[in-house]
Structure formats: structure tokens, C-alpha cells
Design a protein around this motif. Structure first.
Motif, mmCIF file in Angstrom:
data_model
loop_
_atom_site.group_PDB
_atom_site.id
_atom_site.type_symbol
_atom_site.label_atom_id
_atom_site.label_comp_id
_atom_site.label_asym_id
_atom_site.label_seq_id
_atom_site.Cartn_x
_atom_site.Cartn_y
_atom_site.Cartn_z
ATOM 1 N N ILE A 62 23.320 -9.569 6.593
ATOM 2 C CA ILE A 62 22.733 -8.321 6.084
ATOM 3 C C ILE A 62 23.452 -7.112 6.672
ATOM 4 C CG2 ILE A 62 20.597 -7.020 5.821
ATOM 5 C CD1 ILE A 62 19.053 -9.605 6.318
ATOM 6 N N VAL A 63 23.707 -7.162 7.975
ATOM 7 C CA VAL A 63 24.385 -6.046 8.641
ATOM 8 C C VAL A 63 25.808 -5.886 8.106
ATOM 9 C CG1 VAL A 63 25.109 -5.128 10.879
ATOM 10 C CG2 VAL A 63 22.962 -6.379 10.686
ATOM 11 N N ILE A 64 26.505 -7.000 7.940
ATOM 12 C CA ILE A 64 27.879 -6.946 7.427
ATOM 13 C C ILE A 64 27.908 -6.354 6.031
ATOM 14 C CG2 ILE A 64 29.827 -8.372 6.697
ATOM 15 C CD1 ILE A 64 29.118 -10.285 8.999
ATOM 16 N N TRP A 65 26.982 -6.768 5.193
ATOM 17 C CA TRP A 65 26.960 -6.269 3.811
ATOM 18 C C TRP A 65 26.701 -4.771 3.768
ATOM 19 C CZ3 TRP A 65 23.071 -4.069 0.747
ATOM 20 C CH2 TRP A 65 23.380 -3.978 -0.616
ATOM 21 N N ARG A 66 25.840 -4.272 4.642
ATOM 22 C CA ARG A 66 25.467 -2.848 4.587
ATOM 23 C C ARG A 66 26.539 -1.932 5.146
ATOM 24 N NH1 ARG A 66 21.223 -0.668 7.251
ATOM 25 N NH2 ARG A 66 21.116 0.962 5.644
ATOM 26 N N TRP A 67 27.291 -2.358 6.160
ATOM 27 C CA TRP A 67 28.136 -1.430 6.891
ATOM 28 C C TRP A 67 29.631 -1.624 6.683
ATOM 29 C CZ3 TRP A 67 26.153 2.776 9.090
ATOM 30 C CH2 TRP A 67 24.784 2.777 9.372
ATOM 31 N N THR A 68 30.049 -2.666 5.998
ATOM 32 C CA THR A 68 31.478 -2.891 5.810
ATOM 33 C C THR A 68 32.113 -1.777 4.973
ATOM 34 O OG1 THR A 68 31.227 -5.291 6.003
ATOM 35 C CG2 THR A 68 33.205 -4.478 4.892
ATOM 36 N N GLY A 69 31.496 -1.408 3.873
ATOM 37 C CA GLY A 69 32.055 -0.365 3.019
ATOM 38 C C GLY A 69 32.116 0.980 3.709
ATOM 39 N N TYR A 70 31.109 1.302 4.494
ATOM 40 C CA TYR A 70 31.104 2.577 5.220
ATOM 41 C C TYR A 70 32.281 2.652 6.196
ATOM 42 C CZ TYR A 70 29.545 6.126 8.568
ATOM 43 O OH TYR A 70 29.469 7.210 9.401
ATOM 44 N N ASN A 71 32.472 1.597 6.968
ATOM 45 C CA ASN A 71 33.591 1.583 7.910
ATOM 46 C C ASN A 71 34.935 1.561 7.187
ATOM 47 O OD1 ASN A 71 32.077 1.598 10.374
ATOM 48 N ND2 ASN A 71 31.581 -0.552 10.037
ATOM 49 N N ALA A 72 34.978 0.911 6.025
ATOM 50 C CA ALA A 72 36.227 0.873 5.258
ATOM 51 C C ALA A 72 36.636 2.274 4.815
ATOM 52 C CB ALA A 72 36.070 -0.045 4.046
ATOM 53 N N LEU A 73 35.680 3.091 4.414
ATOM 54 C CA LEU A 73 36.015 4.456 4.012
ATOM 55 C C LEU A 73 36.466 5.291 5.201
ATOM 56 C CD1 LEU A 73 33.320 5.359 1.324
ATOM 57 C CD2 LEU A 73 35.667 4.577 1.020
ATOM 58 N N LEU A 74 35.907 5.055 6.373
ATOM 59 C CA LEU A 74 36.391 5.742 7.572
ATOM 60 C C LEU A 74 37.840 5.365 7.857
ATOM 61 C CD1 LEU A 74 33.344 5.502 10.015
ATOM 62 C CD2 LEU A 74 34.051 7.457 8.643
ATOM 63 N N TYR A 75 38.154 4.070 7.757
ATOM 64 C CA TYR A 75 39.527 3.624 7.977
ATOM 65 C C TYR A 75 40.457 4.177 6.905
ATOM 66 C CZ TYR A 75 37.717 0.250 11.375
ATOM 67 O OH TYR A 75 37.129 -0.335 12.462
ATOM 68 N N LEU A 76 39.972 4.229 5.667
ATOM 69 C CA LEU A 76 40.811 4.725 4.575
ATOM 70 C C LEU A 76 41.171 6.194 4.789
ATOM 71 C CD1 LEU A 76 42.110 4.375 1.793
ATOM 72 C CD2 LEU A 76 39.889 4.929 0.769
ATOM 73 N N ALA A 77 40.205 7.000 5.213
ATOM 74 C CA ALA A 77 40.490 8.417 5.475
ATOM 75 C C ALA A 77 41.508 8.574 6.595
ATOM 76 C CB ALA A 77 39.195 9.142 5.836
ATOM 77 N N ALA A 78 41.410 7.721 7.618
ATOM 78 C CA ALA A 78 42.380 7.795 8.706
ATOM 79 C C ALA A 78 43.759 7.320 8.250
ATOM 80 C CB ALA A 78 41.891 6.954 9.886
ATOM 81 N N MET A 79 43.811 6.306 7.393
ATOM 82 C CA MET A 79 45.101 5.813 6.900
ATOM 83 C C MET A 79 45.813 6.856 6.050
ATOM 84 S SD MET A 79 44.210 1.882 5.828
ATOM 85 C CE MET A 79 43.683 0.665 7.046
ATOM 86 N N GLN A 80 45.066 7.599 5.257
ATOM 87 C CA GLN A 80 45.689 8.600 4.396
ATOM 88 C C GLN A 80 46.218 9.786 5.188
ATOM 89 O OE1 GLN A 80 42.695 9.497 1.456
ATOM 90 N NE2 GLN A 80 43.230 7.721 0.203
ATOM 91 N N ALA A 81 45.804 9.916 6.441
ATOM 92 C CA ALA A 81 46.311 10.993 7.287
ATOM 93 C C ALA A 81 47.608 10.613 7.992
ATOM 94 C CB ALA A 81 45.259 11.393 8.324
ATOM 95 N N ILE A 82 48.036 9.349 7.889
ATOM 96 C CA ILE A 82 49.287 8.919 8.515
ATOM 97 C C ILE A 82 50.458 9.445 7.690
ATOM 98 C CG2 ILE A 82 50.669 6.924 9.199
ATOM 99 C CD1 ILE A 82 48.112 5.348 9.553
ATOM 100 N N PRO A 83 51.449 10.102 8.288
ATOM 101 C CA PRO A 83 52.598 10.628 7.524
ATOM 102 C C PRO A 83 53.349 9.512 6.807
ATOM 103 C CG PRO A 83 52.530 11.580 9.726
ATOM 104 C CD PRO A 83 51.509 10.473 9.710
ATOM 105 N N ALA A 84 53.778 9.796 5.581
ATOM 106 C CA ALA A 84 54.478 8.792 4.783
ATOM 107 C C ALA A 84 55.854 8.467 5.343
ATOM 108 C CB ALA A 84 54.600 9.273 3.341
ATOM 109 N N ASP A 85 56.446 9.397 6.103
ATOM 110 C CA ASP A 85 57.788 9.128 6.615
ATOM 111 C C ASP A 85 57.805 8.005 7.644
ATOM 112 O OD1 ASP A 85 56.403 10.460 8.531
ATOM 113 O OD2 ASP A 85 57.864 12.084 8.827
ATOM 114 N N ARG A 86 56.659 7.732 8.260
ATOM 115 C CA ARG A 86 56.599 6.601 9.186
ATOM 116 C C ARG A 86 56.793 5.286 8.443
ATOM 117 N NH1 ARG A 86 51.583 7.919 13.367
ATOM 118 N NH2 ARG A 86 52.302 10.003 14.007
#
Length: 331
Positions: free
Chosen positions: A195-219
Motif C-alpha cells: 500500500i505504501v509503495i503504491w501511494r508514494w512511488t509516483g510522488y517520489n518519481a516526480l521529485l526525481y524527474l524534476a531534479a533530472m531535468q535540471a542536469i545540464p545536457a552537456d554532461r
């Protein structure tokens, strides 16, 4: 003549008296000082209301519960307190239910947090690529987080029901015996963790996605020029680039696991929900706190459990800081 007159006028302008105190120069200096004070004082002006609210709704309850934990207090007579000093803490230390609840909290926390964050990291990595319908998948990943804990726990309770649940029905299709998910310790903890995994996986995924999009493309371009594969780019560019976000989600998940309450309470379907099953097989610290205060009416012991949870979080954060410093020194 015109030239000499111009020179005299210019010379008189240069050799004129200096501005008096309080003149234009002093006004500019005063304005610069006020501007500097405004810039430096602005953060304090915005942060101050937060600390006022914290003092009113967080600091005071902490102090009050610490005071209650030093007394023997019943729920029906909160105004009558008997001073017992640290007897509640000694009794809690010698109570086997506390250590059982602490162990259950740790095991459920590990079972739910580790797969959750790993799945969120992989999901964010997939959503970071350009794909059709990416906006739909991003919004869909927030649906479990927007669902109330009561609705989610009720649905999963029916899925894990022993006689008519869909999970046991699916196990029967492959020839496996039905599992009593609520009565046995590890099946119950796995079901609650689901139950916990189902509720919070998507929320954490969006946090990771926002951080990934802030990484410069030249890297990524530099890593590709060096011959790095997609997997090496993920492990050597993406993960180090979002390390602070990963630490943040670990902290949030640790706090959530320590305070786990709604999922096991509803999963128990009745009186067993408060005790964490007939044998306390999935009772967490949050359920123990509720049982002591609102079932046994012992608010002093309930406050003691609350402070034990708080001290547990403090110990976890101190250990995390020490480990981080040791890693930074060795690196």
C-alpha cells in the motif's frame, strides 16, 4: 573669449564647495544603506512567520507532551497528573510490545522504502526521455498520491482478503496455496508495504524527474563522446546529479515509515487494527501510541511512545550525518 569663459565656468564647477552633510551625497548613501538592509532583512521577514507558527503549533506540543510523559495521566482526567519522573520511560524500555513495534516499524519501513525509491528512480529515468503522452504518465503517477489513505487501504485490504481476494485468486491460477495475509507476520507486513509503495512511488518519481531535468545536457553529451553507454550515463551522470534529491526522499520516507499508522490500522479491519493483529505481528509505533492513549487511556505512556519516536528520528538523522561526513572525508 568664449573658450576661456567656458574653461572658467568648468573650473568653477570643479572647484566648487563639497556637498554638505545631508545633501545629495548623504541621501544617496542613506538610500544605499536602506536598500542593503531591505535586501538582507527580507529573508528574515519572510521566515519569521514560519517560526511563529512553528512555536505555536509544534514547539508547544513538544514541550507539553514531554511534560505529560513524566506523569501518570488518564485520558478522561487530563487535568489530574501524578508525577512519576522517568518511570514511563523505564516501563516502556522493559515492555516487549515496544520492542516488537519498533522492530515492525523498521522492517515495514525497509520493505516499503527501498523498493519504492528504486522504482521511483527507474520510473523518473523513463519519463525523462522524450516519449509520446509523457504528460499523461506524469499526471497518472500522481493519482495514487492524491488518493486518500483510507480509500487506498480499503481497496488493498479487499485485494489481499484471504477467501475472496484477487491476490489469492491469482495465486490459485498458478497452483499456489492461498495466503492468510492478515494473520501471518511477513505476509501482513508485505501487504502493508505494498500500500505504501503504491501511494508514494509516483510522488517520489516526480521529485526525481524534476531534479533530472535540471542536469545540464552537456554532461550527457560529454559522457556520450567518451563512449559511455546509457547505463553508465545513468550511474555516473544522473544519479550523482540528483544525489541531494535522493537524500531528501530518503529523509521523507524515513519520517513516513516511523509515523506509519493509517495503512496498518485499516488493514486490520476492526479491533485487530489497533493492536496490529492478534499477535501484534504488524503493530507499528504509531499504532502502539494510539493503543496506549485511546484504548488503554494512558496518556502518559502514549506521550512516552511519541517521544521515543521523535528520539528515534533524531538518532537516524545523526547517523546519516555522521555517515555522510565519513564518506566525504574518505573521498
Amino acid at each position: 573669449m568664449a573658450t576661456s569663459t567656458t574653461k572658467v565656468q568648468v573650473g568653477e564647477g570643479r572647484e566648487g564647495p563639497s556637498p554638505k552633510p545631508g545633501g545629495a551625497g548623504a541621501g544617496r548613501r542613506r538610500g544605499a544603506l536602506l536598500h542593503r538592509l531591505d535586501v538582507k532583512g527580507a529573508p528574515y521577514a519572510f521566515v519569521a512567520p514560519f517560526f511563529v507558527v512553528f512555536a505555536a503549533f509544534s514547539f508547544y506540543p513538544l514541550v507539553y507532551t514531554s511534560w505529560i510523559s513524566l506523569h501518570r495521566v488518564e485520558l478522561a482526567t487530563l487535568d489530574i497528573m501524578e508525577w512519576v519522573a522517568f518511570d514511563n520511560y523505564v516501563e516502556l524500555w522493559n515492555d516487549s510490545r515496544f520492542w516488537n513495534a519498533l522492530l515492525n516499524t523498521i522492517t515495514i519501513g525497509v520493505i516499503s522504502t527501498v523498493p519504492q525509491l528504486l522504482m521511483a528512480l527507474g520510473l523518473a529515468h523513463l519519463l525523462n526521455y522524450r516519449m509520446r503522452g509523457s504528460l499523461f504518465f506524469r499526471v497518472a503517477s500522481l493519482v495514487p498520491y492524491a488518493t486518500s489513505v483510507g480509500a487506498a487501504a480499503l481497496v488493498f485490504t479487499m485485494l489481499f482478503e484471504r477467501d475472496f481476494g484477487m491476490i489469492n485468486w491469482a495465486l490459485g491460477l498458478v497452483g499456489a496455496d492461498p495466503v492468510d495475509w492478515e494473520a501471518d507476520k511477513w505476509p501482513a507486513q508485505i501487504a502493508i508495504s505494498t500500500i505504501v509503495i503504491w501511494r508514494w512511488t509516483g510522488y517520489n518519481a516526480l521529485l526525481y524527474l524534476a531534479a533530472m531535468q535540471a542536469i545540464p545536457a552537456d554532461r550527457y553529451e560529454a559522457a556520450a563522446l567518451d563512449g559511455a553507454s546509457r547505463w553508465k550515463q545513468f550511474t555516473h551522470v544522473t544519479v550523482p546529479g540528483i544525489r541531494s534529491t535522493i537524500v531528501f526522499t530518503i529523509v521523507l520516507s524515513t519520517i513516513g515509515a516511523t509515523q506509519l499508522f493509517g495503512e496498518p490500522l485499516i488493514f486490520g479491519q476492526g479491533p485487530n487494527g489497533v493492536t496490529g493483529g492478534a499477535d501484534n505481528q504488524y503493530q507499528t509505533l504509531g499504532l502502539l501510541l494510539y493503543e496506549e492513549g485511546w484504548k488503554n487511556y494512558q496518556m502518559g505512556r502514549s506521550a512516552t511512545v511519541a517521544w521515543a519516536m521523535f528520539l528515534l528520528l533524531v538518532l537516524v538523522f545523526v547517523a546519516q550525518r555522521l555517515i555522510g561526513r565519513l564518506r566525504s572525508r574518505t573521498s
